[in-house]
Design a protein around this motif. Sequence first.
Motif, mmCIF file in Angstrom:
data_model
loop_
_atom_site.group_PDB
_atom_site.id
_atom_site.type_symbol
_atom_site.label_atom_id
_atom_site.label_comp_id
_atom_site.label_asym_id
_atom_site.label_seq_id
_atom_site.Cartn_x
_atom_site.Cartn_y
_atom_site.Cartn_z
ATOM 1 N N ASP A 1 0.771 -1.258 0.065
ATOM 2 C CA ASP A 1 0.096 -0.039 0.050
ATOM 3 C C ASP A 1 0.812 1.331 -0.056
ATOM 4 O O ASP A 1 2.078 1.183 -0.185
ATOM 5 N N ALA A 2 0.306 2.486 0.046
ATOM 6 C CA ALA A 2 0.765 3.657 0.005
ATOM 7 C C ALA A 2 2.028 3.763 0.898
ATOM 8 O O ALA A 2 2.988 4.693 0.908
ATOM 9 N N TRP A 3 1.963 3.034 2.248
ATOM 10 C CA TRP A 3 2.991 3.260 3.350
ATOM 11 C C TRP A 3 3.912 2.175 3.223
ATOM 12 O O TRP A 3 4.858 1.801 4.195
ATOM 13 N N GLY A 4 3.679 1.236 2.392
ATOM 14 C CA GLY A 4 4.837 -0.034 2.436
ATOM 15 C C GLY A 4 4.375 -1.290 2.734
ATOM 16 O O GLY A 4 5.197 -2.139 3.073
ATOM 17 N N TYR A 5 3.067 -1.497 3.258
ATOM 18 C CA TYR A 5 2.515 -2.600 3.848
ATOM 19 C C TYR A 5 1.798 -3.542 2.846
ATOM 20 O O TYR A 5 0.891 -3.058 2.052
ATOM 21 N N TYR A 6 2.024 -4.742 3.188
ATOM 22 C CA TYR A 6 1.361 -5.960 2.305
ATOM 23 C C TYR A 6 0.395 -6.417 3.057
ATOM 24 O O TYR A 6 0.648 -6.766 4.274
ATOM 25 N N SER A 7 -0.865 -6.831 2.579
ATOM 26 C CA SER A 7 -1.998 -7.535 3.107
ATOM 27 C C SER A 7 -1.267 -8.776 3.428
ATOM 28 O O SER A 7 -0.450 -9.537 2.808
ATOM 29 N N GLY A 8 -1.766 -9.376 4.669
ATOM 30 C CA GLY A 8 -1.345 -10.475 5.315
ATOM 31 C C GLY A 8 0.053 -10.268 6.033
ATOM 32 O O GLY A 8 0.490 -11.264 6.841
ATOM 33 N N ALA B 1 4.836 -5.945 9.260
ATOM 34 C CA ALA B 1 6.210 -5.934 8.671
ATOM 35 C C ALA B 1 6.493 -4.459 8.682
ATOM 36 O O ALA B 1 5.967 -3.536 7.907
ATOM 37 N N ASN B 2 7.698 -4.173 9.268
ATOM 38 C CA ASN B 2 8.454 -2.645 9.050
ATOM 39 C C ASN B 2 8.937 -2.349 7.694
ATOM 40 O O ASN B 2 9.759 -2.786 7.441
ATOM 41 N N PRO B 3 8.333 -1.187 7.009
ATOM 42 C CA PRO B 3 8.532 -0.680 5.863
ATOM 43 C C PRO B 3 10.071 0.046 5.739
ATOM 44 O O PRO B 3 10.351 0.133 4.678
ATOM 45 N N GLY B 4 10.599 0.061 7.085
ATOM 46 C CA GLY B 4 11.857 1.217 6.935
ATOM 47 C C GLY B 4 11.583 2.502 6.706
ATOM 48 O O GLY B 4 10.217 2.834 6.504
ATOM 49 N N GLY B 5 12.341 3.176 7.315
ATOM 50 C CA GLY B 5 12.375 4.708 7.258
ATOM 51 C C GLY B 5 11.170 4.841 8.593
ATOM 52 O O GLY B 5 11.475 4.362 9.574
ATOM 53 N N SER B 6 10.561 5.967 8.395
ATOM 54 C CA SER B 6 9.566 6.370 9.354
ATOM 55 C C SER B 6 8.061 6.359 8.723
ATOM 56 O O SER B 6 7.724 7.031 7.631
ATOM 57 N N ALA B 7 7.103 5.596 9.179
ATOM 58 C CA ALA B 7 5.753 5.473 8.719
ATOM 59 C C ALA B 7 4.919 5.135 9.794
ATOM 60 O O ALA B 7 5.240 4.581 10.862
ATOM 61 N N PRO B 8 3.606 5.657 9.744
ATOM 62 C CA PRO B 8 2.613 5.207 10.615
ATOM 63 C C PRO B 8 2.440 3.781 10.560
ATOM 64 O O PRO B 8 2.699 3.338 9.434
ATOM 65 N N SER B 9 1.861 3.211 11.610
ATOM 66 C CA SER B 9 1.408 1.805 11.531
ATOM 67 C C SER B 9 0.219 1.453 10.541
ATOM 68 O O SER B 9 -0.471 2.607 10.274
ATOM 69 N N GLU B 10 0.222 0.506 9.817
ATOM 70 C CA GLU B 10 -0.961 0.320 8.748
ATOM 71 C C GLU B 10 -2.101 0.437 9.151
ATOM 72 O O GLU B 10 -3.064 0.999 8.589
ATOM 73 N N SER B 11 -2.606 0.304 10.778
ATOM 74 C CA SER B 11 -3.813 0.279 11.131
ATOM 75 C C SER B 11 -4.234 1.694 11.424
ATOM 76 O O SER B 11 -5.525 2.043 11.385
ATOM 77 N N GLU B 12 -3.250 2.694 11.244
ATOM 78 C CA GLU B 12 -3.450 4.001 11.533
ATOM 79 C C GLU B 12 -4.225 4.524 10.004
ATOM 80 O O GLU B 12 -4.702 5.770 10.121
ATOM 81 N N GLU B 13 -4.298 3.848 8.996
ATOM 82 C CA GLU B 13 -4.815 4.372 7.764
ATOM 83 C C GLU B 13 -6.389 4.590 7.920
ATOM 84 O O GLU B 13 -6.931 5.250 7.146
ATOM 85 N N GLY B 14 -6.867 3.803 8.814
ATOM 86 C CA GLY B 14 -8.287 3.896 9.035
ATOM 87 C C GLY B 14 -9.191 3.487 8.132
ATOM 88 O O GLY B 14 -10.290 3.961 7.983
ATOM 89 N N GLY C 1 3.357 2.346 -2.652
ATOM 90 C CA GLY C 1 4.372 2.692 -2.206
ATOM 91 C C GLY C 1 5.523 2.055 -2.163
ATOM 92 O O GLY C 1 6.205 1.534 -3.077
ATOM 93 N N TRP C 2 6.591 2.167 -1.069
ATOM 94 C CA TRP C 2 7.886 1.477 -1.217
ATOM 95 C C TRP C 2 8.316 1.056 0.235
ATOM 96 O O TRP C 2 7.420 1.546 1.219
ATOM 97 N N TYR C 3 9.198 0.270 0.393
ATOM 98 C CA TYR C 3 9.949 -0.307 1.477
ATOM 99 C C TYR C 3 11.310 -0.534 1.331
ATOM 100 O O TYR C 3 11.693 -0.872 0.279
ATOM 101 N N THR C 4 11.987 -0.354 2.472
ATOM 102 C CA THR C 4 13.645 -0.339 2.316
ATOM 103 C C THR C 4 13.667 -2.036 2.079
ATOM 104 O O THR C 4 13.136 -2.772 3.071
ATOM 105 N N PRO C 5 14.662 -2.619 1.526
ATOM 106 C CA PRO C 5 15.486 -1.755 0.696
ATOM 107 C C PRO C 5 15.061 -2.034 -1.038
ATOM 108 O O PRO C 5 15.876 -1.578 -1.681
ATOM 109 N N ARG C 6 13.846 -1.900 -1.019
ATOM 110 C CA ARG C 6 13.396 -1.936 -2.414
ATOM 111 C C ARG C 6 12.781 -0.792 -3.022
ATOM 112 O O ARG C 6 12.351 0.214 -2.674
#
Length: 320
Positions: free
Chosen positions: A118-125, A129-142, A171-176
């Motif tokens: 998704d936009a913050w680097g999280y996969y369903s399932g 998993a931490n996407p790296g950098g600084s991102a809100p938790s996936e649950s905060e998307e609401g 979105g993206w996540y480290t290191p991809r």
Amino acid sequence: MTGNHKDTSITRRRALAVSGGTVAAGGLAVVGFQSAFADTTDSTDADATDSASSTSSECMTLMSSVTEGPYYLDGALVRKDITEGKAGVPLTLRLTVVDATDGCTPVKGAAVEIWHCDAWGYYSGYTTANPGGSAPSESEEGDSANDKTYLRGYQIANGNGVVKFETIFPGWYTPRTCHIHVKVHTGGEKEDGTYEGGIVNYTGQLFFDDDIAEEIFTLEPYSKHTGDYTVLAKDMVYDGGGASSGLLTLQAVHKKDPSKGYKGFLTLAIDPDTENTGAGSGGGTPPSGAPSGAPSDAPTGTPPSDAPSDSASPSASASS
């Protein structure tokens, strides 16, 4: 460490990915673009595709499959819209499946499967998993998305070999770098809302131009994820081959307003008689809590306790 796995031997009967724009000599460039953006199956369009394809002596064989990564899940739903309410820049993805062993004729009935973060680097399932950098938790998307199914789905190719997905720009996540995973299946059938049986003919990844991706990442909700973004030239999977390596051709819906979305297309040439479930190299010991099969530099975290027990593919050998 790299996720690349490129076979330098060029043969016709193997799974590959080619852009319609790279086969200009055979006329597939124009027809590939037209068929990729056709919404419905039309006999005239199909005849035009066959005619243009037949002018080429053979399909170009440019690229072998790459790793499926550690975040694959079985049982994705057959559906065009895979967003489930996830916020992001709209992306209409149109892919054309052709037979590399038969003059690039359309592969009617091929099942194309995609999945991405998704936009913050999280996969369903794998929403912990931490996407790296600084991102809100996936649950905060609401949002109301199902944490085990969002941004995953199948579509069945029409008579032109075309599938269409409505999704969001990943979105993206480290290191991809920014990417979408793709598999092409044949020989199975739709059952209970998903696709069962058959074989996987192609496993690959789709990529995005750096300038477009970086502009989108300045927009909400992407901008809430900060850190070092990996450009294409430094990605462990993308090998610099342009469209032949999965680089999408993108069209802005509104040139002056990227938030309005993009259309992306690519032609996938496969061998319907050959199984190719993915390749890649990698090594190291997975971090504690990482999905089985993930390399040492994959995002950390574990799937939800109620996720399927086979949620991480044992064949994965590079981060997704």
